[in-house]
Scaffold this motif. Structure first.
Motif, short mmCIF file in Angstrom:
data_model
loop_
_atom_site.label_atom_id
_atom_site.label_comp_id
_atom_site.label_asym_id
_atom_site.label_seq_id
_atom_site.Cartn_x
_atom_site.Cartn_y
_atom_site.Cartn_z
N GLU A 283 0.79 -1.31 0.09
CA GLU A 283 0.05 -0.04 0.15
C GLU A 283 0.84 1.38 0.24
O GLU A 283 0.51 2.35 -0.70
N THR A 284 1.88 1.19 0.61
CA THR A 284 2.73 2.51 0.89
C THR A 284 3.67 2.47 -0.65
O THR A 284 3.77 3.89 -1.05
N ILE A 285 4.02 1.60 -1.28
CA ILE A 285 4.59 1.59 -2.56
C ILE A 285 3.63 2.69 -3.48
O ILE A 285 4.03 3.53 -4.26
N PHE A 286 2.40 2.16 -3.63
CA PHE A 286 1.40 2.76 -4.53
C PHE A 286 1.08 4.12 -4.06
O PHE A 286 0.86 5.15 -4.77
N SER A 287 0.81 4.42 -2.63
CA SER A 287 0.51 5.52 -2.29
C SER A 287 1.49 6.57 -2.55
O SER A 287 1.40 7.61 -2.88
N PHE A 288 2.98 6.29 -2.25
CA PHE A 288 3.92 7.48 -2.50
C PHE A 288 4.66 7.43 -4.02
O PHE A 288 5.08 8.45 -4.40
N ILE A 289 3.83 6.30 -4.95
CA ILE A 289 4.30 6.90 -6.49
C ILE A 289 3.03 8.05 -6.73
O ILE A 289 3.29 8.81 -7.29
N ILE A 290 1.90 7.96 -6.04
CA ILE A 290 1.18 8.93 -6.24
C ILE A 290 1.41 10.20 -5.64
O ILE A 290 1.27 11.35 -6.17
N SER A 291 2.20 9.89 -4.74
CA SER A 291 2.61 11.58 -4.10
C SER A 291 3.56 12.17 -4.74
O SER A 291 3.63 13.45 -4.40
N ALA A 292 4.13 11.77 -5.93
CA ALA A 292 5.22 12.39 -6.75
C ALA A 292 4.63 13.81 -6.99
O ALA A 292 3.77 13.58 -7.92
N ILE B 25 -3.81 14.01 -3.15
CA ILE B 25 -3.17 12.48 -3.00
C ILE B 25 -4.19 11.59 -2.14
O ILE B 25 -4.51 10.45 -2.87
N GLN B 26 -4.70 12.26 -1.22
CA GLN B 26 -5.80 11.51 -0.43
C GLN B 26 -7.09 11.26 -1.62
O GLN B 26 -7.59 10.11 -1.37
N ALA C 244 -5.51 10.52 -11.41
CA ALA C 244 -3.94 10.26 -11.15
C ALA C 244 -3.12 11.08 -12.04
O ALA C 244 -1.85 11.33 -11.66
N GLY C 245 -3.57 11.68 -12.97
CA GLY C 245 -2.69 12.36 -13.81
C GLY C 245 -1.51 11.58 -14.73
O GLY C 245 -1.90 10.23 -15.06
N TYR C 246 -0.36 12.03 -14.60
CA TYR C 246 0.78 11.33 -15.55
C TYR C 246 1.25 10.17 -14.61
O TYR C 246 1.94 9.36 -15.29
N ARG C 247 0.71 9.97 -13.37
CA ARG C 247 1.24 8.84 -12.58
C ARG C 247 0.46 7.50 -12.89
O ARG C 247 0.54 6.49 -12.42
N ALA C 248 -0.62 7.91 -13.89
CA ALA C 248 -1.62 6.68 -14.51
C ALA C 248 -0.81 5.51 -14.87
O ALA C 248 -1.00 4.22 -14.29
#
Length: 283
Positions: free
Chosen positions: A110-119, A126-127, A170-174
């Motif tokens: 969950e942390t991996i995906f959450s912080f990919i989104i955080s960039a 993000i929330q 998600a923008g370009y993080r998609a």
DNA sequence: AGCCAGGTTTGTA
DNA sequence: TACAAACATGGC
């Protein structure tokens, strides 16, 4: 012992636990205000209610063991706090200011995906992105009449394509989310990272699409509970320029800043980072 | 209105 | 290796 357990509740008895500070420390995104002075927090497929009784924090949950570990309740934060204070200066101020912060032991995946989104993103958004992912892909859950959705596993995340992640903002993080979920669902071994030293763990995580050095360090700190990394984002860069740089006109890049700060704080880097981040962002 | 957000990837020299 | 541009979106 700084907590006691009774009837599915954990009663906290330490000044080193402040619910509002923890929720606003930027390490956890799945929480909401339930009603005045009560919050709900979700992790994986679990939920707890955070409240107060007699001015002290109370955690209500069906899974006591999970949240005792999650909130790191068996770590002696008076020791951590005093150690951080001993560095003096801005670090001491930050520790005093954020005394109630803890470093949560969150789920690695969950942390991996959450912080990919955080960039390059702000915490409010993000929330929202994470909530829409759970709402659309998570399993329905219920805790005492509160309905919520779990965080989807990598298989479920991989079943949704890039277009889905674009559609939920998600923008370009998609494309990062689509690709990395496929990598992990396809067998990329995220558990083996526990066996690696900080540098190798970082390199391994950076094989994931959308994970650079900073995101890797956040994942190691919040998802793997490693304290020997110093995630350096825009806020920490500001802190470094203001309080640690020898020459404010010659600012090293963020990788070098991170390295310099690890040399100062060593195995307490993670804690120091979190207090300093919170202090700078709240002011 | 326009800068900024817990940056990463890709292209160029 | 080093630096710059591109990348989506919405918060404030």
């Amino acid at each position: 012992m700084e907590y006691t357990v009774k009837n599915n509740k954990i009663y906290i008895d330490t000044p080193y636990f402040d619910t509002v500070q923890i929720l606003n420390s930027g390490q956890v995104f799945r929480w909401e205000i339930l009603n005045d002075e009560r919050f709900i927090l979700m992790s994986k497929d679990k939920l707890c209610i955070l409240s107060e009784e007699d001015g002290k924090p109370v955690i209500q949950t069906d899974d006591l063991e999970y949240f005792i570990n999650y909130f790191d309740l068996d770590t002696d934060y008076s020791y951590v706090f005093n150690k951080i204070k001993s560095f003096g200066g801005i670090t001491e101020q930050a520790a005093i200011f954020g005394r109630g912060i803890r470093i949560l032991r969150q789920d690695e995946e969950e942390t991996i995906f959450s912080f990919i989104i955080s960039a390059n993103n702000n915490i409010k958004r993000i929330q929202g992105i994470i909530k829409r992912i759970c709402d659309n892909l998570g399993n329905e859950k219920d805790f005492q009449g509160i309905k919520y959705k779990s965080f989807p596993d990598s298989e479920k995340l991989a079943s949704a394509g890039k277009d889905f992640y674009l559609s939920i903002g998600a923008g370009y993080r998609a494309s990062y989310l689509a690709k990395t979920s496929q990598m992990i669902a396809g067998g990329f071994d995220i558990k083996s990272i526990y066996e690696l030293n900080a540098q190798d763990a970082e390199k391994k995580l950076m094989q994931l699409y959308g994970v650079g050095k900073k995101v890797a360090d956040c994942i190691l700190l919040f998802g793997y509970n490693r304290q020997d990394v110093f995630p350096t984002d825009t806020w920490i860069e500001k802190v470094y320029i203001d309080y640690f740089a020898k020459d404010k006109n010659v600012v090293p890049d963020r990788a070098k800043i991170s390295q310099n700060l690890v040399e100062i704080f060593g195995d307490f880097s993670g804690y120091a980072q979190q207090y300093l981040f919170f202090y700078k962002r709240e002011l």
